[in-house]
Design an enzyme around this catalytic site. Structure first.
Site, mmCIF file in Angstrom:
data_model
loop_
_atom_site.group_PDB
_atom_site.id
_atom_site.type_symbol
_atom_site.label_atom_id
_atom_site.label_comp_id
_atom_site.label_asym_id
_atom_site.label_seq_id
_atom_site.Cartn_x
_atom_site.Cartn_y
_atom_site.Cartn_z
ATOM 1 N N HIS A 156 17.044 -20.175 36.359
ATOM 2 C CA HIS A 156 16.254 -18.957 36.243
ATOM 3 C C HIS A 156 14.756 -19.282 36.233
ATOM 4 O O HIS A 156 14.321 -20.290 35.678
ATOM 5 C CB HIS A 156 16.673 -18.100 35.052
ATOM 6 C CG HIS A 156 16.287 -18.585 33.693
ATOM 7 N ND1 HIS A 156 15.064 -18.313 33.105
ATOM 8 C CD2 HIS A 156 16.965 -19.339 32.798
ATOM 9 C CE1 HIS A 156 15.037 -18.846 31.894
ATOM 10 N NE2 HIS A 156 16.166 -19.480 31.672
ATOM 11 N N ASP A 210 19.612 -25.042 33.179
ATOM 12 C CA ASP A 210 18.747 -24.261 32.290
ATOM 13 C C ASP A 210 18.374 -25.142 31.110
ATOM 14 O O ASP A 210 19.244 -25.556 30.365
ATOM 15 C CB ASP A 210 19.512 -23.008 31.812
ATOM 16 C CG ASP A 210 18.614 -21.988 31.133
ATOM 17 O OD1 ASP A 210 19.102 -20.887 30.832
ATOM 18 O OD2 ASP A 210 17.437 -22.319 30.886
ATOM 19 N N ASP A 226 12.137 -23.985 29.219
ATOM 20 C CA ASP A 226 13.057 -22.855 29.486
ATOM 21 C C ASP A 226 12.385 -21.822 30.386
ATOM 22 O O ASP A 226 11.850 -20.826 29.890
ATOM 23 C CB ASP A 226 13.471 -22.231 28.136
ATOM 24 C CG ASP A 226 14.559 -21.176 28.330
ATOM 25 O OD1 ASP A 226 14.813 -20.431 27.376
ATOM 26 O OD2 ASP A 226 15.113 -21.077 29.452
ATOM 27 N N HIS A 252 11.619 -20.515 23.373
ATOM 28 C CA HIS A 252 11.155 -19.130 23.424
ATOM 29 C C HIS A 252 9.861 -18.904 22.662
ATOM 30 O O HIS A 252 9.596 -17.795 22.177
ATOM 31 C CB HIS A 252 12.242 -18.166 22.915
ATOM 32 C CG HIS A 252 13.332 -17.942 23.909
ATOM 33 N ND1 HIS A 252 14.379 -17.070 23.717
ATOM 34 C CD2 HIS A 252 13.558 -18.517 25.120
ATOM 35 C CE1 HIS A 252 15.174 -17.069 24.777
ATOM 36 N NE2 HIS A 252 14.699 -17.937 25.649
ATOM 37 N N GLU A 310 16.465 -13.520 33.796
ATOM 38 C CA GLU A 310 17.606 -14.066 33.038
ATOM 39 C C GLU A 310 17.428 -13.762 31.563
ATOM 40 O O GLU A 310 18.377 -13.378 30.865
ATOM 41 C CB GLU A 310 17.692 -15.587 33.256
ATOM 42 C CG GLU A 310 18.885 -16.253 32.589
ATOM 43 C CD GLU A 310 18.619 -16.765 31.181
ATOM 44 O OE1 GLU A 310 19.590 -17.197 30.537
ATOM 45 O OE2 GLU A 310 17.460 -16.702 30.713
ATOM 46 N N GLU A 311 16.184 -13.864 31.103
ATOM 47 C CA GLU A 311 15.949 -13.751 29.663
ATOM 48 C C GLU A 311 16.268 -12.360 29.120
ATOM 49 O O GLU A 311 16.619 -12.216 27.955
ATOM 50 C CB GLU A 311 14.481 -14.108 29.346
ATOM 51 C CG GLU A 311 14.101 -15.544 29.682
ATOM 52 C CD GLU A 311 14.746 -16.571 28.755
ATOM 53 O OE1 GLU A 311 14.472 -17.776 28.932
ATOM 54 O OE2 GLU A 311 15.559 -16.166 27.891
HETATM 55 ZN ZN ZN Z 1 16.818 -20.293 29.827
#
Ligand code: ZN
Length: 441
Positions: free
Chosen positions: A275, A345, A287, A409, A319-320
């Site tokens: 992603h 990922d 990420d 994140h 994707e998130e």
């Molecule tokens: Zn990810």
């Protein structure tokens, strides 16, 4: 001349000897070359065995780092994020397109419907037993509270919130549940069905929760996360009353996937994906810049060394927020076109584990690392990343993952936080997977 005749015969003998020597040298050389994975005949396409040997070695970590630096620069130019729907994401799409075109591909940008989501107000107040402000993090796609917010008693779920009966006492109250076991969206559905006004969730470990309901219409009641310590104290208190105010905005729009094939003609392909979007809070370099960068590099070496391999590289959008790009693609692609799907990922986490997705290709990857004396772990990422979209349509999947990360994140998910040693190993492992599974045409 006799001499000549002798001389001629001697010259003929020498010529025959030289020819024989050349043949022997060539035979030995080509055996050596075959063993070293080099093509036997200069123009013979490399065999699968040769590609399996050469591709992992041809992946350049320096080039992967360049891609990561470029993605971080893109985020830096666009408010520190490459979240779906943002200019940072749009610039990431252009970057991937250009990198693929440089490697000889004709990338396609495929739009898909997507609901943009924004949080405008997140306010929490514990009224009783202790009057104090509490930090609230709305779960992505949470609806807003009614104007002015909701003030109500807290009722903890009697179980983990994954069964309908867990919120039996929650009618007209704010339900509370610990994260885990099932998706937050499922807990929200159960709380809503029980008549709760809202749902608060808290994590199983300290630290912020950054999660999504996955579906913009998953819940009609507001859903938010609180810190683990707050969650625990609210669930321990008998008469806790909380006031929450959440204002969010959703907008139906579209985002993009980028897809590129090694070969133009249609046929069965190995699909490999990563992603491209980040979360709102950070540039998303581990990420999932690491997955994107590894696949861009693998795409380059595949085109160069193994153009007969039928591989489709995919860079998924959104994707998130809930696997939107890969789901849209999985719903549109003819199932029989896909031999398998490999997902990459987070390949540079500081937890630096070599985690192999459970599934039909697990043994293949475990074997690859074992032969290199590198320990691996098994991981079940069902539902957690884009592999889920293809499992849903019955495509066999696999993948690699480097584990969790303290910057997961968050704004600190930057190049400086990437573990390049593990990234290099997992990128080479990914190339091995591609060389092992791609059909040849
Ligand atoms: Zn990810």
């Amino acid at each position: 001349m006799c001499g000549m005749r002798h001389w001629i015969t001697r010259r003929r003998r020498v010529a025959v000897f030289m020819a024989a020597l050349l043949i022997v040298v060539f035979a030995v050389g080509s055996a050596g070359r075959a063993h070293r994975g080099e093509p036997v005949r200069a123009n013979a396409p490399p065999t699968r065995a040769q590609l399996v040997a050469s591709l992992p070695r041809s992946v350049s970590i320096a080039r992967i780092r360049q891609h990561l630096v470029a993605l971080e620069r893109i985020a830096g130019r666009h408010g520190g994020t490459r979240v779906a729907g943002s200019p940072g994401y749009a610039a990431s799409v252009v970057y991937v397109q250009q990198a693929l075109a440089r490697a000889g591909y004709r990338p396609r940008v495929a739009p898909f419907p997507f609901v943009e989501y924004e949080e405008l107000v997140e306010r929490g107040l514990e009224v009783t037993p202790v009057r104090r402000g509490i930090e609230l993090e709305a779960i992505d796609y949470s609806p807003s509270t009614p104007p002015g917010g909701i003030q109500a008693r807290i009722v903890s779920s009697s179980g983990n919130g994954c069964s309908a009966g867990d919120f039996a006492q929650a009618r007209g109250r704010i339900a509370l549940a610990e994260r885990g076991t099932c998706f937050i969206a499922e807990k929200a559905r159960n709380a809503q069905a029980a008549g709760a006004l809202a749902l608060l969730v808290f994590a199983t470990q300290p630290g912020p929760i950054n999660a999504t309901l996955g579906d913009p219409d998953a819940s009609e009641i507001p859903v938010a996360a609180v810190e683990q310590s707050v969650g625990r104290s609210l669930s321990a208190a008998l008469d806790a009353v909380v006031r929450i105010e959440i204002v969010t905005r959703k907008r139906r729009t579209s985002s993009q996937n980028v897809v590129a094939d090694t070969q133009e003609q249609r046929g069965r392909v190995l699909l490999v994906g990563a992603h491209l979007d980040s979360v709102l809070l950070g540039p998303g370099i581990n990420d999932n810049g690491t997955g994107v960068a590894a696949l861009l590099e693998i795409a380059r070496v595949v085109k160069k060394r193994g153009p007969q391999m039928a591989v489709r590289f995919a860079f998924w959008g959104s994707e998130e927020f809930g696997l939107f790009g890969s789901r849209a693609y999985a719903d549109s692609v003819p199932r029989q076109e896909l031999v398998a799907y490999l997902n990459f990922d987070m390949l540079g986490s500081r937890e630096h584990v070599r985690a192999v997705y459970e599934g039909p290709y697990a043994a293949l990857f475990h074997g690859y690392f074992r032969r290199r004396g590198l320990a691996t772990e098994r991981i079940d990422l069902t539902g957690r990343s884009d592999n889920h979209s293809f499992e849903q349509i019955g495509v066999p999947t696999g993948g690699l993952f480097a584990g969790g990360d303290a910057c997961y994140h968050l704004a600190c998910d930057r190049v400086g936080a990437v573990d390049f040693r593990i990234l290099e190993q997992l990128a080479a492992g990914a190339a091995f997977g591609v060389a092992s599974l791609a059909p040849h045409r």
